[in-house]
Each structure stands twice: as structure tokens, then as C-alpha cells.
Scaffold this motif. Structure first.
Motif, PDB file in Angstrom:
ATOM      1  N   MET A   5      50.006  16.873  -3.084  1.00  8.07           N
ATOM      2  CA  MET A   5      49.356  17.011  -1.783  1.00  8.07           C
ATOM      3  C   MET A   5      50.392  17.189  -0.676  1.00  8.07           C
ATOM      4  O   MET A   5      50.220  17.993   0.249  1.00  8.07           O
ATOM      5  N   LYS A   6      51.501  16.429  -0.773  1.00  7.25           N
ATOM      6  CA  LYS A   6      52.560  16.543   0.227  1.00  7.25           C
ATOM      7  C   LYS A   6      53.192  17.932   0.181  1.00  7.25           C
ATOM      8  O   LYS A   6      53.487  18.538   1.216  1.00  7.25           O
ATOM      9  N   GLN A   7      53.391  18.431  -1.049  1.00  7.26           N
ATOM     10  CA  GLN A   7      53.964  19.767  -1.211  1.00  7.26           C
ATOM     11  C   GLN A   7      53.049  20.826  -0.605  1.00  7.26           C
ATOM     12  O   GLN A   7      53.499  21.746   0.084  1.00  7.26           O
ATOM     13  N   GLN A   8      51.754  20.688  -0.867  1.00 11.27           N
ATOM     14  CA  GLN A   8      50.795  21.647  -0.322  1.00 11.27           C
ATOM     15  C   GLN A   8      50.799  21.621   1.205  1.00 11.27           C
ATOM     16  O   GLN A   8      50.741  22.664   1.865  1.00 11.27           O
ATOM     17  N   GLU A   9      50.885  20.416   1.757  1.00 10.43           N
ATOM     18  CA  GLU A   9      50.895  20.294   3.211  1.00 10.43           C
ATOM     19  C   GLU A   9      52.152  20.934   3.796  1.00 10.43           C
ATOM     20  O   GLU A   9      52.105  21.623   4.829  1.00 10.43           O
ATOM     21  N   THR A  10      53.290  20.727   3.123  1.00 10.49           N
ATOM     22  CA  THR A  10      54.550  21.317   3.592  1.00 10.49           C
ATOM     23  C   THR A  10      54.473  22.836   3.567  1.00 10.49           C
ATOM     24  O   THR A  10      54.911  23.526   4.500  1.00 10.49           O
ATOM     25  N   VAL A  11      53.895  23.373   2.479  1.00 10.76           N
ATOM     26  CA  VAL A  11      53.785  24.828   2.341  1.00 10.76           C
ATOM     27  C   VAL A  11      52.870  25.391   3.422  1.00 10.76           C
ATOM     28  O   VAL A  11      53.176  26.407   4.067  1.00 10.76           O
ATOM     29  N   ARG A  12      51.731  24.745   3.640  1.00 10.75           N
ATOM     30  CA  ARG A  12      50.791  25.240   4.648  1.00 10.75           C
ATOM     31  C   ARG A  12      51.426  25.243   6.045  1.00 10.75           C
ATOM     32  O   ARG A  12      51.246  26.180   6.820  1.00 10.75           O
ATOM     33  N   ARG A  13      52.187  24.184   6.318  1.00  9.65           N
ATOM     34  CA  ARG A  13      52.837  24.112   7.633  1.00  9.65           C
ATOM     35  C   ARG A  13      53.866  25.231   7.788  1.00  9.65           C
ATOM     36  O   ARG A  13      53.963  25.864   8.849  1.00  9.65           O
ATOM     37  N   ALA A  14      54.630  25.482   6.707  1.00  8.25           N
ATOM     38  CA  ALA A  14      55.651  26.533   6.771  1.00  8.25           C
ATOM     39  C   ALA A  14      55.009  27.903   6.966  1.00  8.25           C
ATOM     40  O   ALA A  14      55.516  28.747   7.722  1.00  8.25           O
ATOM     41  N   VAL A  15      53.890  28.122   6.294  1.00  7.95           N
ATOM     42  CA  VAL A  15      53.188  29.404   6.418  1.00  7.95           C
ATOM     43  C   VAL A  15      52.646  29.564   7.836  1.00  7.95           C
ATOM     44  O   VAL A  15      52.732  30.638   8.447  1.00  7.95           O
ATOM     45  N   GLN A  16      52.087  28.468   8.374  1.00  9.59           N
ATOM     46  CA  GLN A  16      51.537  28.525   9.727  1.00  9.59           C
ATOM     47  C   GLN A  16      52.633  28.798  10.765  1.00  9.59           C
ATOM     48  O   GLN A  16      52.390  29.440  11.794  1.00  9.59           O
ATOM     49  N   GLU A  17      53.830  28.322  10.478  1.00 13.98           N
ATOM     50  CA  GLU A  17      54.943  28.540  11.398  1.00 13.98           C
ATOM     51  C   GLU A  17      55.551  29.928  11.235  1.00 13.98           C
ATOM     52  O   GLU A  17      56.494  30.284  11.953  1.00 13.98           O
ATOM     53  N   GLY A  18      55.033  30.708  10.279  1.00 14.19           N
ATOM     54  CA  GLY A  18      55.499  32.072  10.094  1.00 14.19           C
ATOM     55  C   GLY A  18      56.765  32.194   9.285  1.00 14.19           C
ATOM     56  O   GLY A  18      57.440  33.234   9.335  1.00 14.19           O
ATOM     57  N   LYS A  19      57.116  31.168   8.535  1.00 11.61           N
ATOM     58  CA  LYS A  19      58.323  31.229   7.720  1.00 11.61           C
ATOM     59  C   LYS A  19      58.086  32.130   6.504  1.00 11.61           C
ATOM     60  O   LYS A  19      56.969  32.228   5.991  1.00 11.61           O
ATOM     61  N   ASN A  20      59.167  32.766   6.042  1.00  9.42           N
ATOM     62  CA  ASN A  20      59.095  33.681   4.900  1.00  9.42           C
ATOM     63  C   ASN A  20      59.195  32.879   3.603  1.00  9.42           C
ATOM     64  O   ASN A  20      60.251  32.790   2.978  1.00  9.42           O
ATOM     65  N   VAL A  21      58.052  32.272   3.218  1.00 13.15           N
ATOM     66  CA  VAL A  21      58.033  31.429   2.022  1.00 13.15           C
ATOM     67  C   VAL A  21      56.852  31.827   1.134  1.00 13.15           C
ATOM     68  O   VAL A  21      55.899  32.476   1.579  1.00 13.15           O
ATOM     69  N   CYS A  22      56.933  31.404  -0.115  1.00 14.44           N
ATOM     70  CA  CYS A  22      55.820  31.610  -1.068  1.00 14.44           C
ATOM     71  C   CYS A  22      54.662  30.713  -0.654  1.00 14.44           C
ATOM     72  O   CYS A  22      54.850  29.510  -0.425  1.00 14.44           O
ATOM     73  N   VAL A  23      53.474  31.289  -0.569  1.00 13.24           N
ATOM     74  CA  VAL A  23      52.322  30.516  -0.102  1.00 13.24           C
ATOM     75  C   VAL A  23      51.814  29.542  -1.158  1.00 13.24           C
ATOM     76  O   VAL A  23      50.937  28.726  -0.871  1.00 13.24           O
ATOM     77  N   ALA A  24      52.375  29.627  -2.370  1.00 12.97           N
ATOM     78  CA  ALA A  24      51.931  28.725  -3.433  1.00 12.97           C
ATOM     79  C   ALA A  24      52.854  27.528  -3.590  1.00 12.97           C
ATOM     80  O   ALA A  24      52.405  26.384  -3.665  1.00 12.97           O
ATOM     81  N   CYS A  25      54.183  27.796  -3.614  1.00 16.88           N
ATOM     82  CA  CYS A  25      55.123  26.697  -3.868  1.00 16.88           C
ATOM     83  C   CYS A  25      56.055  26.402  -2.691  1.00 16.88           C
ATOM     84  O   CYS A  25      56.791  25.405  -2.715  1.00 16.88           O
ATOM     85  N   GLY A  26      56.074  27.269  -1.679  1.00 15.38           N
ATOM     86  CA  GLY A  26      56.919  27.036  -0.504  1.00 15.38           C
ATOM     87  C   GLY A  26      58.344  27.516  -0.663  1.00 15.38           C
ATOM     88  O   GLY A  26      59.183  27.279   0.221  1.00 15.38           O
ATOM     89  N   LYS A  27      58.665  28.190  -1.762  1.00 17.15           N
ATOM     90  CA  LYS A  27      60.027  28.673  -1.978  1.00 17.15           C
ATOM     91  C   LYS A  27      60.346  29.794  -0.987  1.00 17.15           C
ATOM     92  O   LYS A  27      59.510  30.655  -0.716  1.00 17.15           O
ATOM     93  N   ALA A  28      61.577  29.755  -0.444  1.00 18.35           N
ATOM     94  CA  ALA A  28      62.000  30.789   0.501  1.00 18.35           C
ATOM     95  C   ALA A  28      62.082  32.133  -0.202  1.00 18.35           C
ATOM     96  O   ALA A  28      62.571  32.238  -1.331  1.00 18.35           O
TER      97      ALA A  28
END
Length: 297
Positions: free
Chosen positions: A249-272
Motif C-alpha cells: 500500500m505504501k509503495q502504491q501511494e508513493t507511485v501515485r504521488r510521483a505520477v501526480q507530480e509528473g515524474k517520469n516513473v513506471c505507473v506500476a512500480c514507481g521505477k524511474a
């Protein structure tokens, strides 16, 4: 003018006999013949009854053959020795003679068709009843010449016919089995998927076998633990599962936040995704095909 010919009603015992014959009640018919002393070879008398027509079925044997009552035919021929040589033509001649017709009329009648009981038999089994009687009583009648029965049918011949029929059936079944085998062999097999992450049937079988062995071993080991130890292990298992869920759940929240901030990351795992060629699906970017299959966090 000429007096009208009065056609009497058939006797009741004869009408009863005809009923038994048509219904195929062979034993009752046989008893009725003996009880009333009826000659099974006699021509049926002219009658106004609609139960029979002496021009087509002039004898009891004709009647039984016409209705396909093979068992009745058998008893009439083998037990009561009914005459199989009587023809429809002879009955018509007798009928005309009883009416004292003129000579030219008699000639017209005798020039018609002449059928024995065998000739008008309804089905194969009834025909065979005549042939069996011929085999049993070969010297009783002129079976071939007058009765029109072409050949005898002995038990040995029937056994041979049955054997041939079974052999034919067996060959047909064997041929069908061969056709099925040929179809199965010629059917294209499912290609083995050797791409990354795919397993061959052999490896899948091996993995399943290994998993089964490990599960059996774990079950056996667990059964040897004390109740307190089993409870402790169960608590630890549940705690680990809860921690894993929280981490996910924490990982999912981190990924969603990164996506919302417009970072170039994988929307599934958060990898750059910097320096990578991402997979794009419906406008979302993924780092691997596994993440594509999992979907966004």
C-alpha cells in the motif's frame, strides 16, 4: 334376372382365429386350431367380413405372412403342417367355381398373378420362418417349385450369418479406431512457448511435482509440532502478511504521488524511466511487460 348370390358371415370360431393370427398370438392361435378342429390349410370361405380378403389372403398362412407374424407362420408350418403351396390364384378359381361363372370368366381369372404365402411375406423374419420350416421338413412339400421358397435355412447357416455379421461389425469398429488415430496424429500440436517467463510442459510438470513434495513435507513437519508452536508460527505468518500488505500500500501511494507530480516513473512500480524505452498503454508508461500486465498502482 339371375338370383343374387348370398355371401354368408364367416363362422365365429374362424373370425376369432383370424383375430389371433393378425395379433400374432401364436400359442393361442395353435390352441384354437386344435380346440375347434380347424384345418390350417383350408381356403377361407367367402364372407362379408372385412377381417380378411380371400383374393389376397386365401388361407390362414397367407394372412399370417401378410401381417408379418413370423411366430404364427412357424407354428402353422412346423406344428400344424399348413400347406405352403396354396396360391391366391387357386383360391380365386375356387371362388369363381362356387359362383358357377362362365368359362371365359374362369380363363380370365387363371391368367392372373399367383402368389403363395411366402410370396406375400411382410418382412425378412417371416420369410426366414418359411426357410427354417423347409430345412426342418424338406420332404413334406415341393418347397421350391410350388411354395416358391428359394432355399432352406439351417441353424448352421444362421450361425455362420451371425458370425459374418459380427466380423463385419468388428472390422467397421477397427476402421473407425484407425481413422481416429490418424486424425490425432495429423492434428498439429500446440507450439511450446519459449519466450521469457514461459514454461514448457516438462518444466511445469517438474515444478508441480516439486511443489507437491515440498507441501507434503511441510504438512508432515507441521503435524509434528506442539499446539503452542503451531499457534506461534501462525501468528508470525499473519504478521508477515500484514506487513507485506502495508508495504504494498505504501509503495502504491508513493507511485501515485510521483505520477501526480509528473515524474517520469513506471505507473506500476514507481521505477524511474530515465534512459529507458518505456511501454505505453492507454497513455500510461510502464518499465516492463510484467508491469503492463499488473496495471497501474
Amino acid at each position: 334376372g339371375a338370383a343374387a348370390v348370398v355371401v354368408p358371415e364367416a363362422p365365429m370360431e374362424l373370425l376369432k382365429l383370424i383375430e389371433l393370427v393378425k395379433k400374432g398370438r401364436a400359442e393361442a392361435m395353435s390352441s384354437h386350431l386344435l380346440k375347434h378342429g380347424i384345418d390350417p390349410s383350408q381356403l377361407l370361405p367367402p364372407s362379408t367380413s372385412t377381417e380378411y380378403d380371400i383374393r389376397r389372403t386365401p388361407t390362414i398362412l397367407h394372412l399370417a405372412a401378410h401381417h408379418g407374424q413370423a411366430q404364427v407362420v412357424k407354428l402353422l408350418l412346423e406344428k400344424h403342417h399348413a400347406d405352403p403351396t396354396t396360391t391366391t390364384l387357386s383360391a380365386q378359381v375356387a371362388e369363381k367355381g362356387s359362383e358357377e361363372e362362365e368359362g371365359e370368366n374362369e380363363v380370365a381369372v387363371t391368367s392372373g398373378s399367383s402368389f403363395t404365402a411366402y410370396d406375400i411375406a411382410k418382412d425378412k423374419e417371416t420369410l426366414n420362418a418359411f426357410r427354417r420350416a423347409m430345412a426342418l421338413l424338406p420332404d413334406s412339400w415341393d418347397w421350391i417349385g410350388l411354395a416358391h421358397v428359394p432355399s432352406a435355412l439351417t441353424p448352421e447357416m444362421e450361425a455362420e450369418q451371425e458370425r459374418k455379421a459380427k466380423e463385419k461389425t468388428r472390422k467397421l469398429l477397427d476402421a473407425e479406431r484407425e481413422r481416429k488415430k490418424t486424425r490425432e496424429v495429423s492434428r498439429p500440436s500446440t507450439p511450446t512457448n519459449n519466450r521469457s517467463g514461459a514454461t514448457t510442459p516438462t518444466s511445469t510438470t517438474s515444478s508441480s511435482s516439486l511443489l507437491g513434495k515440498n507441501l507434503a513435507s511441510a504438512t508432515a513437519a507441521n503435524s509434528q509440532l506442539s499446539p503452542e508452536m503451531r499457534m506461534r508460527l501462525e501468528r508470525e505468518r499473519r504478521a508477515n502478511a500484514a506487513e507485506a500488505r502495508l508495504a504494498a500500500m505504501k509503495q502504491q501511494e508513493t507511485v501515485r504521488r510521483a505520477v501526480q507530480e509528473g515524474k517520469n516513473v513506471c505507473v506500476a512500480c514507481g521505477k524511474a524511466l530515465d534512459g529507458l524505452m518505456p511501454f505505453d498503454k492507454f497513455g500510461r508508461k510502464f518499465c516492463t511487460t510484467d508491469c503492463v500486465s499488473k496495471g497501474p498502482a
